[in-house]
Design a protein around this motif. Structure first.
Motif, PDB file in Angstrom:
ATOM      1  N   UNK A  55       0.810  -1.222   0.000  1.00 49.68           N
ATOM      2  CA  UNK A  55       0.000   0.000   0.000  1.00 49.68           C
ATOM      3  C   UNK A  55       0.844   1.273   0.000  1.00 49.68           C
ATOM      4  N   UNK A  56       2.162   1.128   0.174  1.00 47.68           N
ATOM      5  CA  UNK A  56       3.024   2.292   0.380  1.00 47.68           C
ATOM      6  C   UNK A  56       4.198   2.256  -0.602  1.00 47.68           C
ATOM      7  N   UNK A  57       4.034   2.898  -1.756  1.00 47.76           N
ATOM      8  CA  UNK A  57       5.076   2.821  -2.792  1.00 47.76           C
ATOM      9  C   UNK A  57       6.466   3.293  -2.358  1.00 47.76           C
ATOM     10  N   UNK A  58       6.550   4.369  -1.550  1.00 46.33           N
ATOM     11  CA  UNK A  58       7.874   4.859  -1.149  1.00 46.33           C
ATOM     12  C   UNK A  58       8.593   3.844  -0.274  1.00 46.33           C
ATOM     13  N   UNK A  59       7.848   3.123   0.577  1.00 49.97           N
ATOM     14  CA  UNK A  59       8.467   2.118   1.446  1.00 49.97           C
ATOM     15  C   UNK A  59       8.892   0.896   0.624  1.00 49.97           C
ATOM     16  N   UNK A  60       8.056   0.519  -0.322  1.00 39.65           N
ATOM     17  CA  UNK A  60       8.413  -0.602  -1.190  1.00 39.65           C
ATOM     18  C   UNK A  60       9.685  -0.285  -1.976  1.00 39.65           C
ATOM     19  N   UNK A  61       9.799   0.951  -2.443  1.00 41.97           N
ATOM     20  CA  UNK A  61      10.994   1.356  -3.185  1.00 41.97           C
ATOM     21  C   UNK A  61      12.244   1.237  -2.316  1.00 41.97           C
ATOM     22  N   UNK A  62      12.140   1.617  -1.045  1.00 42.40           N
ATOM     23  CA  UNK A  62      13.279   1.496  -0.129  1.00 42.40           C
ATOM     24  C   UNK A  62      13.685   0.037   0.049  1.00 42.40           C
ATOM     25  N   UNK A  63      12.698  -0.848   0.149  1.00 38.19           N
ATOM     26  CA  UNK A  63      12.968  -2.282   0.299  1.00 38.19           C
ATOM     27  C   UNK A  63      13.641  -2.819  -0.966  1.00 38.19           C
ATOM     28  N   UNK A  64      13.127  -2.449  -2.121  1.00 41.44           N
ATOM     29  CA  UNK A  64      13.722  -2.918  -3.374  1.00 41.44           C
ATOM     30  C   UNK A  64      15.146  -2.386  -3.544  1.00 41.44           C
ATOM     31  N   UNK A  65      15.375  -1.132  -3.174  1.00 41.28           N
ATOM     32  CA  UNK A  65      16.723  -0.561  -3.263  1.00 41.28           C
ATOM     33  C   UNK A  65      17.702  -1.289  -2.340  1.00 41.28           C
ATOM     34  N   UNK A  66      17.265  -1.578  -1.124  1.00 41.40           N
ATOM     35  CA  UNK A  66      18.118  -2.309  -0.186  1.00 41.40           C
ATOM     36  C   UNK A  66      18.412  -3.710  -0.711  1.00 41.40           C
ATOM     37  N   UNK A  67      17.427  -4.336  -1.317  1.00 42.11           N
ATOM     38  CA  UNK A  67      17.606  -5.678  -1.875  1.00 42.11           C
ATOM     39  C   UNK A  67      18.673  -5.669  -2.976  1.00 42.11           C
ATOM     40  N   UNK A  68      18.617  -4.680  -3.854  1.00 42.66           N
ATOM     41  CA  UNK A  68      19.614  -4.581  -4.933  1.00 42.66           C
ATOM     42  C   UNK A  68      21.004  -4.354  -4.341  1.00 42.66           C
ATOM     43  N   UNK A  69      21.103  -3.503  -3.322  1.00 41.99           N
ATOM     44  CA  UNK A  69      22.408  -3.288  -2.665  1.00 41.99           C
ATOM     45  C   UNK A  69      22.906  -4.573  -2.004  1.00 41.99           C
ATOM     46  N   UNK A  70      22.002  -5.338  -1.401  1.00 41.75           N
ATOM     47  CA  UNK A  70      22.371  -6.595  -0.766  1.00 41.75           C
ATOM     48  C   UNK A  70      22.932  -7.559  -1.810  1.00 41.75           C
ATOM     49  N   UNK A  71      22.290  -7.630  -2.964  1.00 39.65           N
ATOM     50  CA  UNK A  71      22.766  -8.537  -4.009  1.00 39.65           C
ATOM     51  C   UNK A  71      24.168  -8.158  -4.496  1.00 39.65           C
ATOM     52  N   UNK A  72      24.434  -6.874  -4.571  1.00 40.86           N
ATOM     53  CA  UNK A  72      25.762  -6.415  -5.005  1.00 40.86           C
ATOM     54  C   UNK A  72      26.834  -6.770  -3.998  1.00 40.86           C
ATOM     55  N   UNK A  73      26.484  -6.769  -2.714  1.00 45.61           N
ATOM     56  CA  UNK A  73      27.458  -7.087  -1.650  1.00 45.61           C
ATOM     57  C   UNK A  73      27.773  -8.564  -1.585  1.00 45.61           C
ATOM     58  N   UNK A  74      26.835  -9.389  -1.993  1.00 39.99           N
ATOM     59  CA  UNK A  74      27.044 -10.850  -1.911  1.00 39.99           C
ATOM     60  C   UNK A  74      28.143 -11.253  -2.784  1.00 39.99           C
TER      61      UNK A  74
END
Length: 74
Positions: A55-74
């Motif tokens: 229901x909250x696009x800005x929060x979802x965007x933060x989660x997706x951004x963190x996920x992409x950063x996590x994948x880069x760190x792996x």
């Protein structure tokens, strides 16, 4: 057959799968520190977080951004 979005790490991932991977990697405490939203800090659960994030696009965007950063760190 070639993937349609080979450079998009979110392609084919559900929000639930992304959230589960983040929780497995960071844990709820660190996830709540990195993304300061109540559903990660007060009685966190996958179900309540998914409800809020859908229901909250800005929060979802933060989660997706963190996920992409996590994948880069792996």
């Amino acid at each position: 057959m070639t993937p349609q979005q080979p450079n998009n790490p979110l392609h084919g991932k559900t929000l639930e799968a992304i959230l589960n991977e983040l929780v497995d990697y960071y844990g709820w405490d660190e996830l709540g520190d990195r993304i300061r939203i109540n559903c990660f800090q007060s009685n966190p659960s996958i179900k309540s977080s998914l409800t809020f994030l859908r229901k909250t696009p800005w929060a979802r965007q933060k989660v997706e951004d963190l996920y992409v950063r996590m994948l880069r760190r792996r």
